[in-house]
Motif scaffolding. Structure first.
Motif, PDB file in Angstrom:
ATOM      1  N   LEU A 119       0.791  -1.317  -0.188  1.00 31.90           N
ATOM      2  CA  LEU A 119       0.036   0.033   0.026  1.00 31.90           C
ATOM      3  C   LEU A 119       0.660   1.427   0.143  1.00 31.90           C
ATOM      4  O   LEU A 119       0.580   2.419  -0.462  1.00 31.90           O
ATOM      5  CB  LEU A 119      -1.067   0.019   1.354  1.00 31.90           C
ATOM      6  CG  LEU A 119      -2.164  -0.912   1.264  1.00 31.90           C
ATOM      7  CD1 LEU A 119      -3.117  -0.874   2.301  1.00 31.90           C
ATOM      8  CD2 LEU A 119      -3.012  -0.680  -0.027  1.00 31.90           C
ATOM      9  N   ILE A 123       0.664   4.052  -2.892  1.00 28.54           N
ATOM     10  CA  ILE A 123       0.489   5.575  -2.733  1.00 28.54           C
ATOM     11  C   ILE A 123       1.437   6.371  -3.338  1.00 28.54           C
ATOM     12  O   ILE A 123       1.249   7.238  -4.220  1.00 28.54           O
ATOM     13  CB  ILE A 123       0.649   5.773  -1.322  1.00 28.54           C
ATOM     14  CG1 ILE A 123      -0.637   5.264  -0.732  1.00 28.54           C
ATOM     15  CG2 ILE A 123       0.451   7.374  -0.880  1.00 28.54           C
ATOM     16  CD1 ILE A 123      -0.764   5.165   0.869  1.00 28.54           C
ATOM     17  N   ALA A 208      -8.642  -2.962  -1.545  1.00 22.80           N
ATOM     18  CA  ALA A 208      -8.086  -1.880  -0.486  1.00 22.80           C
ATOM     19  C   ALA A 208      -7.498  -0.767  -1.267  1.00 22.80           C
ATOM     20  O   ALA A 208      -7.681   0.185  -0.818  1.00 22.80           O
ATOM     21  CB  ALA A 208      -6.772  -2.830   0.232  1.00 22.80           C
ATOM     22  N   MET A 209      -6.700  -0.987  -2.360  1.00 18.79           N
ATOM     23  CA  MET A 209      -6.300   0.277  -3.213  1.00 18.79           C
ATOM     24  C   MET A 209      -7.626   1.278  -3.758  1.00 18.79           C
ATOM     25  O   MET A 209      -7.441   2.354  -3.502  1.00 18.79           O
ATOM     26  CB  MET A 209      -5.362  -0.030  -4.197  1.00 18.79           C
ATOM     27  CG  MET A 209      -4.115  -0.402  -3.854  1.00 18.79           C
ATOM     28  SD  MET A 209      -2.956  -0.850  -5.090  1.00 18.79           S
ATOM     29  CE  MET A 209      -2.948   0.472  -5.932  1.00 18.79           C
ATOM     30  N   PHE A 211     -10.321   1.366  -2.308  1.00 25.21           N
ATOM     31  CA  PHE A 211     -11.092   1.545  -1.486  1.00 25.21           C
ATOM     32  C   PHE A 211     -10.470   3.009  -0.629  1.00 25.21           C
ATOM     33  O   PHE A 211     -11.243   3.943  -0.343  1.00 25.21           O
ATOM     34  CB  PHE A 211     -11.048   0.496  -0.039  1.00 25.21           C
ATOM     35  CG  PHE A 211     -11.676   1.070   1.194  1.00 25.21           C
ATOM     36  CD1 PHE A 211     -12.898   0.889   1.484  1.00 25.21           C
ATOM     37  CD2 PHE A 211     -10.981   1.820   2.257  1.00 25.21           C
ATOM     38  CE1 PHE A 211     -13.658   1.400   2.806  1.00 25.21           C
ATOM     39  CE2 PHE A 211     -11.494   2.160   3.287  1.00 25.21           C
ATOM     40  CZ  PHE A 211     -12.837   2.166   3.505  1.00 25.21           C
ATOM     41  N   ILE A 212      -9.191   3.288  -0.726  1.00 24.79           N
ATOM     42  CA  ILE A 212      -8.478   4.343  -0.277  1.00 24.79           C
ATOM     43  C   ILE A 212      -8.219   5.685  -1.382  1.00 24.79           C
ATOM     44  O   ILE A 212      -7.652   6.449  -1.396  1.00 24.79           O
ATOM     45  CB  ILE A 212      -7.145   4.178   0.236  1.00 24.79           C
ATOM     46  CG1 ILE A 212      -6.232   3.438  -0.741  1.00 24.79           C
ATOM     47  CG2 ILE A 212      -7.163   3.253   1.654  1.00 24.79           C
ATOM     48  CD1 ILE A 212      -4.998   3.186  -0.035  1.00 24.79           C
ATOM     49  N   GLY A 213      -9.064   5.104  -2.612  1.00 31.10           N
ATOM     50  CA  GLY A 213      -9.141   6.048  -3.660  1.00 31.10           C
ATOM     51  C   GLY A 213      -7.780   5.994  -4.833  1.00 31.10           C
ATOM     52  O   GLY A 213      -7.761   7.006  -5.526  1.00 31.10           O
ATOM     53  N   SER A 225     -14.033   0.552  -4.243  1.00 32.83           N
ATOM     54  CA  SER A 225     -14.913   1.944  -4.386  1.00 32.83           C
ATOM     55  C   SER A 225     -16.110   1.842  -3.810  1.00 32.83           C
ATOM     56  O   SER A 225     -16.632   2.736  -3.139  1.00 32.83           O
ATOM     57  CB  SER A 225     -14.815   2.542  -5.820  1.00 32.83           C
ATOM     58  OG  SER A 225     -15.341   1.832  -6.834  1.00 32.83           O
ATOM     59  N   ALA A 228     -16.030   1.722  -0.038  1.00 33.22           N
ATOM     60  CA  ALA A 228     -15.747   3.194   0.217  1.00 33.22           C
ATOM     61  C   ALA A 228     -16.962   3.919   0.199  1.00 33.22           C
ATOM     62  O   ALA A 228     -17.153   4.841   1.212  1.00 33.22           O
ATOM     63  CB  ALA A 228     -14.621   3.753  -0.593  1.00 33.22           C
ATOM     64  N   THR A 231     -19.643   3.674   3.416  1.00 37.34           N
ATOM     65  CA  THR A 231     -19.530   3.971   4.710  1.00 37.34           C
ATOM     66  C   THR A 231     -20.313   5.037   5.189  1.00 37.34           C
ATOM     67  O   THR A 231     -20.503   5.229   6.339  1.00 37.34           O
ATOM     68  CB  THR A 231     -17.832   4.323   4.879  1.00 37.34           C
ATOM     69  OG1 THR A 231     -17.472   5.435   4.062  1.00 37.34           O
ATOM     70  CG2 THR A 231     -17.175   2.903   4.604  1.00 37.34           C
TER      71      THR A 231
END
Length: 269
Positions: A119, A123, A208-209, A211-213, A225, A228, A231
């Protein structure tokens, strides 16, 4: 041995679980009534119903359709990135097993890649190239190269110590002929176990990737997504996150069951 274990027990359960989910994604155009990108009038955050099996999201899109299409995206990325990473890693591992200088260089490269969690690397890559499916593929490939490289290097070095390999070298067989005829057939089984395990991890990494955009970008459907987006809207539609969570869990579990079945067959064999 490895193929037969997929016809019973854990292996069969994993094959069925992954197969059913994959089939649902492949037939999304037939199963889903709505386009995953189309906003439906007067359908904001509706709960599950006969018309919308998982309800609708915060911008009036059918969640069932988006989840089905998200399966296709997730599996496409996993089945493209993992084999490429496995191939590159295996080639690096083979080269390292026959050349001392290449061995030192590849081991240091593997150390460098493994020093960065997936991760964190994702990023950094997204900051340079921008988020998207390409970043997902590159991250998964990079993460798999040292895993497969070290595994095949270790396996090759172990098999080369066997008497039948030493005998072939004594009678004049070349290094690459020995690798192709005697060594590689004995390292394919551990690689098949790792391949199934890596597919499981790739499914999770994609979710996961996204999900965090920094993965698949909206409005394109992606399991991560969708989770995400859910939530902030679970109070209006509690089923918002159910579909993608079940799919991610099912795919991860399915590939793990396949890996465990293959691993048990290898130990018994």
């Amino acid at each position: 041995m490895s193929v037969s274990v997929l016809r019973r027990g854990q292996g069969l359960a994993g094959i069925v679980l992954v197969g059913v989910i994959a089939l649902a994604g492949l037939t999304a155009g037939l199963l889903a009534k709505y386009d995953p990108l189309v906003q439906i009038p007067n359908a904001n955050l509706l709960g599950p119903s006969a018309e919308h099996w998982l309800g609708t999201d915060n911008v009036n899109r059918d969640l069932f359709s988006r989840v089905l299409n998200g399966i296709r995206v997730n599996l496409l990325i996993a089945f493209v990135a993992v084999p490429i990473g496995a191939l590159l890693g295996s080639l690096a591992g083979l080269l390292a097993s026959v050349n001392t200088i290449a061995d030192v260089l590849t081991q240091r490269l593997f150390d460098l890649i493994l020093a960065f969690p997936a991760l964190i690397f994702a990023i950094a890559l997204a900051a340079i190239t921008g988020p998207g499916a390409h970043a997902l593929v590159i991250v998964i490939i990079a993460a798999e190269i040292p895993i497969f490289g070290r595994q095949i290097r270790t396996a090759v070095l172990a098999v080369r110590e066997q008497p039948f390999v030493e005998a072939s070298e004594v009678i004049g067989a070349g290094t690459w002929w020995t690798l192709r005829k005697h060594v590689l057939p004995h390292v394919l089984e551990p690689l098949s176990v790792q391949l199934a395990l890596s597919l499981s991890i790739a499914v999770f990494v994609e979710a996961a990737m996204s999900f965090i955009g920094i993965g698949v970008r909206p409005p394109e459907p992606s399991l991560g997504s969708i989770i995400a987006e859910s939530t902030a809207n679970l109070d209006a539609n509690p089923a918002f996150a159910v579909g993608p969570l079940l799919v991610v869990s099912g795919l991860t579990l399915g590939f793990l069951l396949i890996a465990q079945a293959l691993g048990r067959a290898r130990r018994i064999g």
